[in-house]
Structures are given as structure tokens and as C-alpha cells.
Design an enzyme around this catalytic site. Sequence first.
Site, PDB file in Angstrom:
ATOM      1  N   LYS A  27       0.841  -1.183   0.000  1.00 17.48           N
ATOM      2  CA  LYS A  27       0.000   0.000   0.000  1.00 17.48           C
ATOM      3  C   LYS A  27       0.882   1.240   0.000  1.00 17.48           C
ATOM      4  CE  LYS A  27      -4.040  -1.951   2.342  1.00 17.48           C
ATOM      5  NZ  LYS A  27      -4.941  -1.842   3.518  1.00 17.48           N
ATOM      6  N   ASN A  43      -4.576  22.242 -22.128  1.00 13.32           N
ATOM      7  CA  ASN A  43      -3.342  22.763 -21.538  1.00 13.32           C
ATOM      8  C   ASN A  43      -2.890  24.035 -22.243  1.00 13.32           C
ATOM      9  OD1 ASN A  43      -3.194  20.723 -19.649  1.00 13.32           O
ATOM     10  ND2 ASN A  43      -1.845  19.436 -20.892  1.00 13.32           N
ATOM     11  N   GLY A 232      17.243  23.773 -27.730  1.00 12.57           N
ATOM     12  CA  GLY A 232      16.504  24.868 -28.333  1.00 12.57           C
ATOM     13  C   GLY A 232      15.381  24.424 -29.239  1.00 12.57           C
ATOM     14  N   ASP A 259       3.006  21.976 -24.550  1.00  7.17           N
ATOM     15  CA  ASP A 259       1.761  22.748 -24.557  1.00  7.17           C
ATOM     16  C   ASP A 259       2.017  24.203 -24.172  1.00  7.17           C
ATOM     17  OD1 ASP A 259       0.252  20.496 -25.268  1.00  7.17           O
ATOM     18  OD2 ASP A 259       0.023  19.892 -23.178  1.00  7.17           O
ATOM     19  N   THR A 292       8.155  23.704 -13.129  1.00  5.28           N
ATOM     20  CA  THR A 292       6.992  23.528 -12.264  1.00  5.28           C
ATOM     21  C   THR A 292       6.684  22.044 -12.099  1.00  5.28           C
ATOM     22  OG1 THR A 292       5.461  23.698 -14.147  1.00  5.28           O
ATOM     23  CG2 THR A 292       6.013  25.733 -12.990  1.00  5.28           C
TER      24      THR A 292
END
Length: 315
Positions: A27, A43, A232, A259, A292
Site C-alpha cells: 500500500k 493545456n 533549443g 503545450d 513547475t
Amino acid sequence: MTAILTVTLNPTVDLSIHADQVAPERKLRCSRPETDPGGGGLNVSRAISALGGHSTAFVALGGPTGDKVMHLLAEQGIGLAPFPAPGETRQSLTVTDAATGEQYRFVMPGPTWSTSDVTKVLDRIAKAAPENGIVVLSGSQPPGVPDDFPARLATKISRTRARFFLDTSGKALHQLLTAGAKPVDVLRMDDLEAEDLAGRALPTRVDSADFAQELVKRGIARAVVVARGADGNVLATESERWVAQAIPDKVVSKVGAGDSFVAAFTLSLGRGLTLPEALRWGAAAAAAAVMTPATDLCTRADVKRLLRASSLEKI
């Protein structure tokens, strides 16, 4: 500001959780899930909103999960053009192993579409296309949608005054080479997708630019972008070739980088910037997105800061 319509046929509710350690047959005690509307086009709309822009999300939704997507989009202030999906909207799960930082991504297939569903959605997208605006098709196709859907939509959009931007992969991308469709205005792919499409390695920026320009001259697109990750982003038209690069402070998660690129690139063109300038904004947004966690996208502050330190040059 040019009106933007994003198209998502296979949306999802993205669940993101952390576990102390991911291991089999035990678990796993997880964090509370973070929930976001997902799918390529959604997105893009979310990132456009984060950058201070506006778009309308044309999205196929069905069942309680589809209702959840609508609620999440409304919370984020994103305009919605819903289309009835032939079944329950899917869910996706991202699990981060806190001990290693590794991510495990579980992606469901979505409902199966019929030929009639495909015909109806093509007509609806064409009717929803903003006059003199931009239509962005991004993300995976649900089961039953034919490989030539992007090519068919390109032909539909060509009958309007809207520009058509496409970010696709796999069989749908290969189908563009033989479909005989009208050229898309902008076609984006990553380096692995480009190599698969080219049937050869593309080890350098020049190689990517050569291949991108080859696609333009074949009438596949008016401009082609190849994302080379840390090396790039390359853009080629019939007469020009550019590369833009932005360096992130750190890499937390690569989810949403593509996105975010499409969002910043599209928004920049919608605001009247040139293709090279838009490429630079896209590169900064992609770099900001990898900073992020999980399904989070770029932030406006990070994009602006990385943009100032980014590079743009002809190749």
C-alpha cells in the site's frame, strides 16, 4: 488581439499525487491529489490564460468526469465550447516518487468515436473557427478517430479565414505526408517525432532545420517547428530558419512543456509578433514549464524572466 480556439478531442481530468516511495505489492500512502483539466488543447488554453491571454476551448466532454472538466475550466476562467463526446471523459494519473523524483504517468484511452461522431465534430469545429483567428489542434486522438483527422481538419479550416496550428504525433503526423491536405499554417513536433517522420537521425540544429524546411517545400505546412529540448527550438519557413533557446533554472517535470510552448507561440502571433519573436516566447514558456511540478504549466513571471535571458539566431 486575434481570437484563438483550441481543440481537444480527448480531454482528461489529470490527477497528480506524491508517494514517499513507489514500490510493487504494498500500500502506497499518497498525498492529497491535485486536480487539473488536461489534454493538449486544454493545456494550451490554460497556459494562454496564465500568460494573460484569452482563448476558447472547444472540447469533447461526456459523463460526470466531463462535468468535472467543465467545472475546473470555469474555475480558471477559460471560455468553453463543449461538444458531446460519445462516452465518459477519461482520467489520467501522475505519481511522483518523492525518494527519487521519478514520475509515473498512467494515461487512459478515452471513449471510442464512430464515423458519424467524427463527421459531426469536423463540421462543428469549422463553424466555431473564429474569423481571421487561430485554431490550435493539440493532443492525442481518442479511439475511433481516423489517422487523417488533422489532414481533414486542415482542409476544413482552409475554407475559413482562420489559421490552423497543429501539434500532433504518431500515425496522425505521418498521415500528413500522404493525405494531400491543404498545408497547415504551423506544424510543431519534438525531436524524436521529427526523426521518426524523417526516417533518419537529426543530430544537429541544422539537420532539424533542413528537415523542417523540406516539409515546408513539400507543402505540408507554411512553417515547421522542431523542439530539440535543451538544445533549443528550431523554426523553418520556405526562406528563413531560426533557433531560440531559453535555459531553465532547474528541471522539475517535463510535463506540459510542449503545450506551454504552443500557448506562448500562438498568443504571441495573435498579438501581432513575428514568427521569430513568437519562437522566442515559446522557448521561454517551455523552459518555464519544466520548472513547475507535475501537471503545472508555465507561469507568467518565469516566462518573462527567462525571455530576457533567451537567445534567438538564424541558422
